[in-house]
Each structure stands twice: as C-alpha cells, then as structure tokens.
Design a protein around this motif. Structure first.
Motif, PDB file in Angstrom:
ATOM      1  N   UNK A  84      84.021  21.727  27.939  1.00 53.82           N
ATOM      2  CA  UNK A  84      84.673  22.808  27.347  1.00 53.82           C
ATOM      3  C   UNK A  84      83.526  23.871  27.486  1.00 53.82           C
ATOM      4  N   UNK A  85      82.217  23.498  27.513  1.00 53.18           N
ATOM      5  CA  UNK A  85      81.175  24.437  27.427  1.00 53.18           C
ATOM      6  C   UNK A  85      80.443  24.546  28.907  1.00 53.18           C
ATOM      7  N   UNK A  86      81.141  24.130  29.966  1.00 52.93           N
ATOM      8  CA  UNK A  86      80.649  24.342  31.149  1.00 52.93           C
ATOM      9  C   UNK A  86      80.864  25.530  31.679  1.00 52.93           C
ATOM     10  N   UNK A  87      79.957  26.203  32.581  1.00 53.86           N
ATOM     11  CA  UNK A  87      79.628  27.576  32.949  1.00 53.86           C
ATOM     12  C   UNK A  87      81.299  28.072  33.654  1.00 53.86           C
ATOM     13  N   UNK A  88      81.513  29.053  32.779  1.00 53.35           N
ATOM     14  CA  UNK A  88      82.883  29.866  33.252  1.00 53.35           C
ATOM     15  C   UNK A  88      82.674  30.623  34.634  1.00 53.35           C
TER      16      UNK A  88
END
Length: 245
Positions: A84-88
């Motif tokens: 969920x917190x990977x780079x968008x």
C-alpha cells in the motif's frame, strides 16, 4: 446471495454460538476463587517440558498452532503495508534534510541505543526462562533501533538499518516457525509438538522446541516492525508529490 437468505443462515448460527458460549461461560471457575484448573494444568505442562516461563510454554508449546496464526497475521500486515505504501506514479523520493538536535539529546540517544538493543536481545534469548519472549523482545529491538532517528536524524537511522536484509530475514523467520512444526511430524507426533530434547530446567538450552520457536518469533517481530516503520517513515520523510512533470 439475497439478504433474506443471509438472515436465515445467520440467525440459527448466531443463536447456536450464543448458547454454546453461555454454556461454556457458566462452567468457568468462580471469579476470585482459589481454584484455577486451567492455570494449574498450564504450569504443570510447562514444568514437564522444562519451560520456566509458563506464558512462553502456553504460547509456543501448548497452543503453538494459534501463535503461528498470530505471527502470520503480523507478517501479512507488514506485507500489505509494503504494497500500500509503495511509491505511486505521482510521487517521488527526495533527499531528507539533516535534523537539528541538542548535543545532549544526541549523546543520550547514542548511549542508550546499544543498551536498548542488548535488552531486546536478552528478552528474546531468555523468553523461555523469564518474563518476556519473542514478541516482547522483538518490539524492544525494533524500537531500540529507532533511537537513532529520535536522537540523531533520519539519515542516521537509514545507515543503521539494512532494509533489504531485514526484509529477507522477516520472511525467513516467519517461515522458520512453520518449518519447525514439521519436527513433530518427523518424530511421529503432531504438527508443532514439542519433541526435541528438553535439556536442563532453567538453562538456555532447555524447553525443547519452545526456545527455537521463540527465537524465530523474536527475529520475525523485530524485522517486521522495523520494515513496517521504515515504509511509514519513507512516506512521511522522503516522499513528495510531483509538480506536474
């Protein structure tokens, strides 16, 4: 499935569960009494397997299968947060600025850091002997490492935190718990049955399988919490939105 059908299936199941729960609760020992049959059985089982800490015996021996599920939940939580917190696409990393702290804070943090890590390792290693264990010691290790962030800055924490290694260690430790359970099957017993040599009571080599499972949990919890906090810190400190480029 239609709402009416779901209701028809839910009501009998809920009533049955409530009746079973009520019947079980009525047979519990009286509150505040001197009869503790469950505790007495747990302590007797712990002593029989040379485990001085009865709580660790319950967690990693008498109900080790339940604890495996709890550890798997933590592992799945870390994995989910990582995804969920990977780079968008509309985000990028930037170099964090150095922190400004009082010299006394730096000295205090640098002094406490090794003692905090040593305390965490001690709690994990002695989990089968004294209060504490893999879960508690793992959290102490993870929070102790983050003294580098509190007492210095984020860049200091990054230098002390080999994230790629910890990521792998988290998965290996989680798998080790499940793999150790096959020792019982190999010995002709049940999965996660404590079949290893029990050793001498109140020594580090005692408790059989409990000490190994406790160590695996300690490594998994420590690495998992560090990796989890790393992704949150990266999101808060290093990540920023792109300026329309």
């Amino acid at each position: 499935m239609r709402p009416g059908v779901r209701l028809v299936l839910f009501v009998p199941a809920a009533v049955g569960l409530a009746v079973a729960f009520g019947a079980a609760a009525l047979r519990l020992p009286a509150f505040g009494g001197d009869q503790h049959p469950y505790g007495e059985r747990a302590v007797a089982a712990a002593l029989a397997h040379r485990t001085a800490n009865a709580v660790s015996s319950v967690n990693f021996d008498q109900r080790a299968f339940d604890t495996l599920g709890e550890e798997s939940i933590l592992f799945a939580s870390v994995l989910g947060a990582t995804l969920l917190l990977r780079l968008a696409r509309d985000e990028r990393r930037h170099r964090p600025a150095p922190g400004q702290l009082l010299s006394g804070t730096r000295v205090l943090g640098a002094t406490l850091l090794p003692f905090a890590l040593l305390t965490g390792a001690y709690v994990v290693a002695h989990g089968a002997l004294s209060p504490g264990g893999g879960f508690q010691g793992g959290v102490v290790l993870a929070t102790g490492l983050h003294l580098a962030y509190v007492a210095a800055d984020y860049r200091a924490l990054r230098r002390l935190r080999p994230l790629a290694v910890l990521d792998v260690a988290d998965g290996v430790a989680a798998g080790a718990f499940a793999a150790l359970g096959f020792a019982g099957l190999a010995a002709g017993g049940a999965y996660l049955q404590n079949v290893l040599p029990l050793g001498t009571f109140n020594t580090l080599a005692s408790s059989g399988l409990v000490a190994l499972v406790n160590a695996a949990v300690g490594v998994e919890v420590a690495c998992g919490v560090i990796v989890l906090l790393a992704h949150f810190l990266e999101q808060a400190v290093e990540t920023e939105e792109r300026n329309g480029d």
